[in-house]
Scaffold this active site. Structure first.
Site, PDB file in Angstrom:
ATOM      1  N   HIS A  73      15.150  22.798   0.843  1.00 15.98           N
ATOM      2  CA  HIS A  73      16.404  22.881   1.592  1.00 15.98           C
ATOM      3  C   HIS A  73      16.102  22.961   3.087  1.00 15.98           C
ATOM      4  O   HIS A  73      15.095  23.542   3.499  1.00 15.98           O
ATOM      5  CB  HIS A  73      17.174  24.145   1.204  1.00 15.98           C
ATOM      6  N   LYS A  77      27.891  11.424   5.091  1.00 21.92           N
ATOM      7  CA  LYS A  77      26.512  11.885   4.892  1.00 21.92           C
ATOM      8  C   LYS A  77      25.670  10.823   4.181  1.00 21.92           C
ATOM      9  O   LYS A  77      24.493  10.623   4.525  1.00 21.92           O
ATOM     10  CB  LYS A  77      26.512  13.200   4.098  1.00 21.92           C
ATOM     11  N   GLU A 137      16.363  25.492  -9.373  1.00 19.74           N
ATOM     12  CA  GLU A 137      16.428  25.939  -7.975  1.00 19.74           C
ATOM     13  C   GLU A 137      16.026  27.405  -7.896  1.00 19.74           C
ATOM     14  O   GLU A 137      16.434  28.224  -8.725  1.00 19.74           O
ATOM     15  CB  GLU A 137      17.844  25.766  -7.424  1.00 19.74           C
ATOM     16  N   TYR A 138      15.201  27.727  -6.883  1.00 22.30           N
ATOM     17  CA  TYR A 138      14.753  29.096  -6.636  1.00 22.30           C
ATOM     18  C   TYR A 138      15.059  29.463  -5.185  1.00 22.30           C
ATOM     19  O   TYR A 138      15.112  28.598  -4.311  1.00 22.30           O
ATOM     20  CB  TYR A 138      13.247  29.226  -6.870  1.00 22.30           C
TER      21      TYR A 138
END
Length: 610
Positions: A90, A188, A22-23
């Site tokens: 995201h 969800k 992840e960045y």
């Protein structure tokens, strides 16, 4: 490709755990450019199943948010289309009215990104964000819950996107009741989520127990644990505090006595995280690790190395890591692209931007297509600047060359690895140049400035560590190629020596579009790289041809103009004058030696006689 499909296929074939990175979106333009390079290096070293780009829309006004939105979607599109990395974007509800969510989804769709992480998001920070930082409120025309966002995406795009949601092994900061958290997670998933990525944790036992409870609650989608490396003691405590994460006593016992030694903290912290990861993998609930890199490189790779999850040399070569001499775009509109002009070998960003509107049907049978294509469109597609460095960084890298000798030394510094890029070469040099290095250094020291090159290759196996690419059990070939800058006064001598030569072909052009060539048919593409593989047609992925060379010429001289302007703005007038001389008194030339069997460096021998 969808993350869940990709992981399922890999695990069925190998049974080996997988990982992803992840960045986050950097705050500066130069930070973004450096992150692209880091993502590229980390992929080459480790082959993650996917990368994940955070959505930084949690702080500031809507106008600020729109800028962050653009940065986030641009980074996703570049990772997917230019770097060829499977990317997950995201998307949060914070400060995001439906129109902006629609814009982000459309951008992801157009770039070929099929994976989303749908989040409510953190509370807006500060007065411009609409809150004091401890209470979350939906923006007008937006969504209140992540489950609402998941339902909206499903209603609008059906099954196109693989949708992930967040899981909280130690409870959400706003909801400590574990039963309620499981209820919200189930909601969800029922809304259409395909997988779960968890918040960070350090207590493996608590995480495994939470996984058991999730499965007991009837949630069967894959659980992907979020792993936070330990880099410094202060960052370790700060990040744990942000997420209200429980720190096991053994972590504190090991790290507190050495808290002032950052290198030792990283070393011992890595050992603790590796032990935690192994416990989690051994539990049987997970087989994939999602590493929060914090845009750092060393700590994530240390974790993977000690878990023995990094690919071996054999796995890095000939297994699809390099199906072409460049990494193939994952944008579906470019999936048939198998040809690229060699001029953009070290300029992948501008090439993909320039060809972003090129329709798939203009890649017939993997060929280069119609030269009237918008592939050679407006250079503004590449952004406001073609030099992918900030002014400060450019001066640090390239200093202020004042003489031709200085310029030759600058290029030689790039060739020998002392600097990682040049104004016209975005990416570091690889070892392919090693066999030519001495001769290239000599040319640059004698006023012929090299731009791009490749050696001749006559039938190297496709799994060769330096020159190999493509499927297994094949052979690759190359013609020697050199692109360089030649003083105007030497062009006549070059033309004379190449007159009647049908083996060595060239294009030469100056700033004023004076084009000369000895190509028998300049409109046809000359393949300079090709491969022969069992059971399929010959691949010719790198070419030289006239129209693309003319497009590259425009780009190249504009790069020089930008460099000159940067030097003038910093009162480096002598250096600016030197670049102006190069612009006006040098030809941009490429030569192909079509005799790929020859063991001689015929291009070098030619140029040393001018």
């Amino acid at each position: 490709m969808k993350i869940t499909d990709k992981l399922h296929s890999y695990h069925e074939l190998s049974g080996k755990p997988t990982f992803s990175f992840e960045y986050f979106v950097p705050k500066t333009e130069q930070g973004v450019q450096n992150l692209y390079d880091r993502m590229d290096r980390m992929y080459e070293a480790s082959l993650p199943q996917f990368v994940d780009i955070t959505w930084n829309a949690g702080g500031g006004s809507n106008s600020t948010n729109r800028g962050i939105t653009q940065q986030s979607t641009d980074l996703v599109a570049t990772a997917q289309s230019v770097l060829g990395l499977e990317t997950c974007m995201h998307l949060t509800c914070t400060n995001m009215p439906v129109q902006q969510i629609d814009n982000a989804l459309e951008s992801a769709f157009q770039s070929g990104c099929q994976n989303l992480l749908a989040l409510r998001g953190d509370p807006p920070r500060g007065p411009l964000g609409g809150g004091d930082g401890d209470e979350w409120q939906p923006v007008e025309g937006g969504f209140r819950h992540a489950s609402d966002l998941v339902r909206y995406i499903r209603a609008k795009y059906g099954d196109h996107f693989n949708i992930g949601v967040a899981g909280y092994p130690e409870g959400h900061p706003e909801e400590k009741n574990p039963e309620n958290n499981l209820l919200y997670l189930r909601e969800k998933v029922d809304a259409g989520a395909d997988f779960i990525i968890t918040q960070m944790f350090y207590d493996a036992g608590r995480f495994v127990e939470w996984c058991r409870q999730v499965r007991q609650a009837g949630v069967e989608v894959p659980i992907i644990p979020g792993i936070m490396p330990i880099t410094t003691f202060a960052a370790f405590l700060r990040r744990a505090s942000w997420g209200s994460v429980h720190i096991p006593q053994r972590f504190l016992d090991v790290l507190t006595p050495i808290k002032d030694d950052d290198e030792l903290v990283r070393e011992m912290g890595t050992a603790l995280v590796v032990q935690m990861c192994q416990t989690v993998l051994d539990s049987g609930y997970v087989n994939h690790l999602h590493i929060y890199t914090m845009n750092l490189e060393k700590a994530p790779l240390m974790i993977l190395e000690r878990l023995r999850l990094l690919p071996t040399d054999a796995e890095l070569v000939g297994t699809g890591a390099s199906l072409l001499p460049w990494r193939k775009s994952l944008n579906p509109n470019r999936r048939r692209e198998e040809v690229r002009p060699i001029f953009w070998k070290k300029r992948p960003y501008s090439y993909v931007a320039r060809t972003s509107q090129w329709a798939e049907d203009e890649f017939p049978n993997g060929r280069f297509g119609d030269s009237s294509s918008p592939a050679f469109g407006d250079l503004d597609l590449c952004g406001s600047s073609l030099i992918r460095q900030s002014r400060k960084r450019a001066l640090e890298l390239w200093s202020t060359p004042r003489t031709l000798n200085d310029l030759g030394q600058l290029v030689n510094n790039y060739l020998t690895g002392k600097i990682v890029c040049l104004p016209w070469s975005d990416t570091p040099l690889d070892h392919e140049v090693d066999t030519m290095l001495t001769r290239l250094l000599h040319l640059n020291s004698n006023g012929i400035f090299t731009i791009n090159s490749q050696p001749q290759i006559n039938g190297v196996r496709s799994n060769d560590k330096i020159h190999g690419w493509g499927p297994r059990d094949g052979y690759v070939y190359q013609k020697q190629y050199l692109e360089f800058l030649l003083p105007r006064g030497k062009l006549a001598s070059l033309q004379s020596r190449l007159q009647g030569n049908e083996i060595m072909t060239y294009f030469a052009i100056d700033r004023r579009d004076d084009l000369v060539s000895n190509h028998p048919d300049g409109s046809r593409a000359n393949a300079v790289t090709w491969g022969i593989f069992p059971g399929r047609e010959v691949l010719q992925p790198t070419i030289v041809e006239r129209v693309s060379f003319l497009a590259w010429k425009e780009e190249f001289y504009r790069i020089l103009e930008e460099w000159k302007l940067l030097l003038k703005e910093n009162n480096e007038n002598e250096s600016a004058s030197l670049i102006d001389t190069i612009i006006n008194e040098y030809y941009l030339i490429n030569i192909v030696d079509n005799d790929y069997i020859s063991q001689e460096d015929n291009i070098y021998n030619l140029l040393t006689t001018l």
